[in-house]
Design a protein around this motif. Structure first.
Motif, PDB file in Angstrom:
ATOM      1  N   MET A  35       0.961  -1.088  -0.189  1.00  0.00           N
ATOM      2  CA  MET A  35      -0.167  -0.202  -0.069  1.00  0.00           C
ATOM      3  C   MET A  35       0.779   1.185   0.037  1.00  0.00           C
ATOM      4  O   MET A  35       1.931   1.062   0.479  1.00  0.00           O
ATOM      5  CB  MET A  35      -1.022   0.160   1.434  1.00  0.00           C
ATOM      6  N   GLU A  36       0.355   2.325  -0.625  1.00  0.00           N
ATOM      7  CA  GLU A  36       1.000   3.591  -0.594  1.00  0.00           C
ATOM      8  C   GLU A  36       0.070   4.574   0.269  1.00  0.00           C
ATOM      9  O   GLU A  36      -0.909   4.577  -0.395  1.00  0.00           O
ATOM     10  CB  GLU A  36       1.401   4.038  -1.940  1.00  0.00           C
ATOM     11  N   LEU A  37       0.757   5.397   0.969  1.00  0.00           N
ATOM     12  CA  LEU A  37       0.027   6.488   1.852  1.00  0.00           C
ATOM     13  C   LEU A  37      -0.198   7.675   0.535  1.00  0.00           C
ATOM     14  O   LEU A  37       0.655   8.147   0.229  1.00  0.00           O
ATOM     15  CB  LEU A  37       0.557   6.875   3.032  1.00  0.00           C
ATOM     16  N   CYS A  38      -1.676   7.931   0.685  1.00  0.00           N
ATOM     17  CA  CYS A  38      -2.137   8.919  -0.242  1.00  0.00           C
ATOM     18  C   CYS A  38      -2.047  10.325   0.612  1.00  0.00           C
ATOM     19  O   CYS A  38      -1.186  11.184   0.204  1.00  0.00           O
ATOM     20  CB  CYS A  38      -3.522   8.764  -0.781  1.00  0.00           C
ATOM     21  N   VAL A  39      -2.526  10.465   1.686  1.00  0.00           N
ATOM     22  CA  VAL A  39      -2.185  11.694   2.487  1.00  0.00           C
ATOM     23  C   VAL A  39      -2.515  11.316   3.833  1.00  0.00           C
ATOM     24  O   VAL A  39      -3.331  10.428   4.342  1.00  0.00           O
ATOM     25  CB  VAL A  39      -3.381  12.648   1.948  1.00  0.00           C
ATOM     26  N   ASN A  40      -1.971  11.943   4.910  1.00  0.00           N
ATOM     27  CA  ASN A  40      -2.216  11.822   6.001  1.00  0.00           C
ATOM     28  C   ASN A  40      -2.769  13.149   6.821  1.00  0.00           C
ATOM     29  O   ASN A  40      -1.911  14.330   6.597  1.00  0.00           O
ATOM     30  CB  ASN A  40      -0.830  11.536   7.161  1.00  0.00           C
ATOM     31  N   ASN A  41      -4.010  13.037   6.990  1.00  0.00           N
ATOM     32  CA  ASN A  41      -4.516  14.433   7.438  1.00  0.00           C
ATOM     33  C   ASN A  41      -5.095  14.443   8.812  1.00  0.00           C
ATOM     34  O   ASN A  41      -5.951  14.968   9.162  1.00  0.00           O
ATOM     35  CB  ASN A  41      -6.034  14.480   6.535  1.00  0.00           C
ATOM     36  N   SER A  42      -3.918  14.264   9.834  1.00  0.00           N
ATOM     37  CA  SER A  42      -4.242  14.280  10.924  1.00  0.00           C
ATOM     38  C   SER A  42      -3.503  15.495  11.782  1.00  0.00           C
ATOM     39  O   SER A  42      -2.779  16.147  11.277  1.00  0.00           O
ATOM     40  CB  SER A  42      -3.725  12.870  11.669  1.00  0.00           C
ATOM     41  N   TRP A  43      -4.311  16.148  12.753  1.00  0.00           N
ATOM     42  CA  TRP A  43      -4.051  16.973  13.527  1.00  0.00           C
ATOM     43  C   TRP A  43      -3.988  16.716  14.983  1.00  0.00           C
ATOM     44  O   TRP A  43      -5.054  16.494  15.520  1.00  0.00           O
ATOM     45  CB  TRP A  43      -4.833  18.368  13.327  1.00  0.00           C
ATOM     46  N   SER A  44      -3.154  16.918  15.845  1.00  0.00           N
ATOM     47  CA  SER A  44      -3.171  16.530  17.233  1.00  0.00           C
ATOM     48  C   SER A  44      -4.242  17.654  17.917  1.00  0.00           C
ATOM     49  O   SER A  44      -3.963  18.669  17.717  1.00  0.00           O
ATOM     50  CB  SER A  44      -1.545  16.804  17.842  1.00  0.00           C
ATOM     51  N   GLY A  45      -4.998  17.188  18.487  1.00  0.00           N
ATOM     52  CA  GLY A  45      -6.165  17.734  19.510  1.00  0.00           C
ATOM     53  C   GLY A  45      -7.047  18.185  18.749  1.00  0.00           C
ATOM     54  O   GLY A  45      -7.979  19.013  19.211  1.00  0.00           O
TER      55      GLY A  45
END
Length: 95
Positions: free
Chosen positions: A1-11
């Protein structure tokens, strides 16, 4: 698998934060990468910050009336302002 996007924000939260940001509004539609490619799979790890820090009531899935949360409008949808975290989550999943 290849990561497309990581759209995480802490909090971050599904529901509205004090700065007006909310995953149900913006982040759920920002899942493409710089080339415009969209993911085949989406993992959702949300809710802990809402449970701990949200000013919105939690609500229940049974209390959600989807016909009032998102209404077909032309080529898209019109979305209501959620009153509970569960409604915000439902809108996020629909988008």
């Amino acid at each position: 698998m290849e990561l497309c996007v990581n759209n995480s924000w802490s909090g971050s939260k599904i529901s509205m934060d004090t700065e007006g940001n909310a995953a149900y509004k913006e982040r759920c539609v920002q899942l493409h990468n710089n080339k415009g490619e969209t993911p085949d799979y989406i993992w959702v790890y949300l809710g802990t910050n809402d449970y701990t820090y949200s000013d919105m009531p939690w609500g229940t899935a049974a209390s959600i009336n989807t016909s009032k949360l998102f209404v077909k409008s032309g080529n898209g949808y019109t979305y209501a302002n959620p009153k509970t975290v569960c409604e915000a989550y439902a809108i996020m999943l629909h988008k």
